[in-house]
Write an enzyme that holds these catalytic residues in place. Structure first.
Site, PDB file in Angstrom:
ATOM      1  N   LYS A  11      85.584  33.818 134.185  1.00  9.64           N
ATOM      2  CA  LYS A  11      84.166  34.192 134.157  1.00  9.64           C
ATOM      3  C   LYS A  11      83.961  35.380 133.195  1.00  9.64           C
ATOM      4  O   LYS A  11      84.938  36.018 132.777  1.00  9.64           O
ATOM      5  CB  LYS A  11      83.722  34.536 135.583  1.00  9.64           C
ATOM      6  CG  LYS A  11      83.847  33.349 136.559  1.00  9.64           C
ATOM      7  CD  LYS A  11      83.365  33.730 137.954  1.00  9.64           C
ATOM      8  CE  LYS A  11      83.390  32.532 138.889  1.00  9.64           C
ATOM      9  NZ  LYS A  11      82.812  32.859 140.217  1.00  9.64           N
ATOM     10  N   TYR A  51      76.750  24.813 139.074  1.00 10.64           N
ATOM     11  CA  TYR A  51      76.609  25.366 140.429  1.00 10.64           C
ATOM     12  C   TYR A  51      75.487  24.694 141.235  1.00 10.64           C
ATOM     13  O   TYR A  51      74.956  25.298 142.172  1.00 10.64           O
ATOM     14  CB  TYR A  51      76.374  26.877 140.351  1.00 10.64           C
ATOM     15  CG  TYR A  51      77.650  27.683 140.134  1.00 10.64           C
ATOM     16  CD1 TYR A  51      78.754  27.543 140.975  1.00 10.64           C
ATOM     17  CD2 TYR A  51      77.729  28.615 139.100  1.00 10.64           C
ATOM     18  CE1 TYR A  51      79.901  28.296 140.784  1.00 10.64           C
ATOM     19  CE2 TYR A  51      78.888  29.372 138.905  1.00 10.64           C
ATOM     20  CZ  TYR A  51      79.973  29.208 139.759  1.00 10.64           C
ATOM     21  OH  TYR A  51      81.114  29.965 139.581  1.00 10.64           O
ATOM     22  N   ASN A 114      83.882  38.029 140.714  1.00  5.41           N
ATOM     23  CA  ASN A 114      85.195  37.597 141.231  1.00  5.41           C
ATOM     24  C   ASN A 114      86.074  36.891 140.183  1.00  5.41           C
ATOM     25  O   ASN A 114      86.993  36.159 140.520  1.00  5.41           O
ATOM     26  CB  ASN A 114      85.047  36.794 142.528  1.00  5.41           C
ATOM     27  CG  ASN A 114      84.316  35.480 142.324  1.00  5.41           C
ATOM     28  OD1 ASN A 114      83.892  35.157 141.210  1.00  5.41           O
ATOM     29  ND2 ASN A 114      84.167  34.718 143.391  1.00  5.41           N
ATOM     30  N   HIS A 117      86.810  30.956 138.331  1.00  7.63           N
ATOM     31  CA  HIS A 117      86.353  29.804 139.104  1.00  7.63           C
ATOM     32  C   HIS A 117      87.495  28.816 139.249  1.00  7.63           C
ATOM     33  O   HIS A 117      88.314  28.671 138.342  1.00  7.63           O
ATOM     34  CB  HIS A 117      85.190  29.107 138.371  1.00  7.63           C
ATOM     35  CG  HIS A 117      84.880  27.751 138.934  1.00  7.63           C
ATOM     36  ND1 HIS A 117      84.070  27.587 140.028  1.00  7.63           N
ATOM     37  CD2 HIS A 117      85.319  26.518 138.590  1.00  7.63           C
ATOM     38  CE1 HIS A 117      84.011  26.293 140.327  1.00  7.63           C
ATOM     39  NE2 HIS A 117      84.751  25.616 139.461  1.00  7.63           N
ATOM     40  N   GLU A 128      83.535  18.499 137.458  1.00 11.07           N
ATOM     41  CA  GLU A 128      83.509  19.716 136.633  1.00 11.07           C
ATOM     42  C   GLU A 128      84.216  19.505 135.284  1.00 11.07           C
ATOM     43  O   GLU A 128      83.722  19.968 134.252  1.00 11.07           O
ATOM     44  CB  GLU A 128      84.136  20.882 137.419  1.00 11.07           C
ATOM     45  CG  GLU A 128      83.264  21.293 138.598  1.00 11.07           C
ATOM     46  CD  GLU A 128      83.914  22.274 139.560  1.00 11.07           C
ATOM     47  OE1 GLU A 128      83.251  22.637 140.539  1.00 11.07           O
ATOM     48  OE2 GLU A 128      85.081  22.674 139.345  1.00 11.07           O
TER      49      GLU A 128
END
Ligand code: IDP
Ligand code: MG
Length: 151
Positions: A11, A51, A114, A117, A128
């Site tokens: 990310k 998402y 965080n 992914h 995905e």
């Protein structure tokens, strides 16, 4: 099955903090096979699709802004049980709940930052991978170490 695939993505916070190599290293040294990788700055629309399942959550808007705020490193990794093992390598969703030794446990503090992914099932991995990569970008190769990783 050794041909299971997962979608892993560094990310924007992971990219800004110089953790791209560290994250790749953990999957590489485990013995998983890199199938695809790129460096992209994704649109809000693309991230809304990624998402989609979370669109009703109160943090959805902030999540899409965060994810579209900078470059990402989407990757496909392959190997036996790579989906579940990938989630273990990442840690829990919230870095606070993540054990030392995991990526989120070692490098993060808050759930909204965080670092990486990882697909949560074989089925969502397929969706995905198809959202982020064209078939021609998924490379077919056999690492020479394969017989030293699988018996
Ligand atoms: P996962 O990334 O561990 O699969 P998900 O529940 O699928 O976790 O949530 C996707 C992402 O949404 C998380 O990685 C995190 O970036 C963000 N997120 C999840 N819950 C919260 C929250 O309560 N506040 C802010 N962001 C959240
Ligand atoms: Mg998830």
């Amino acid at each position: 099955m050794a041909d299971e695939r997962t979608f892993i993505m560094v990310k924007p916070d992971g990219v800004h903090r110089g953790l791209v190599g560290e994250i790749i290293k953990r999957f590489e040294q485990k013995g998983f096979k890199l199938v695809a990788l790129k460096f992209v700055h994704a649109s809000e629309d693309h991230l809304k699709k990624h998402y989609e399942a979370l669109s009703s959550k109160p943090f959805f808007g902030g999540l899409v802004k965060y994810m579209s705020s900078g470059p990402l490193v989407p990757m496909v990794w392959e190997g036996k049980n790579v989906v579940k093992t990938g989630r273990i390598i990442l840690g829990e969703t919230n870095p606070f709940d993540s054990k030392p030794g995991t990526i989120r446990g070692d490098f993060g503090i808050e759930v909204g930052r965080n670092i990486c992914h990882g697909s949560d099932s074989v089925e969502s991995a397929k969706i995905e991978v198809a959202l982020w990569f064209h078939d021609a970008e998924l490379l077919n190769w056999t690492p020479v170490a394969t017989p030293w990783i699988y018996e």
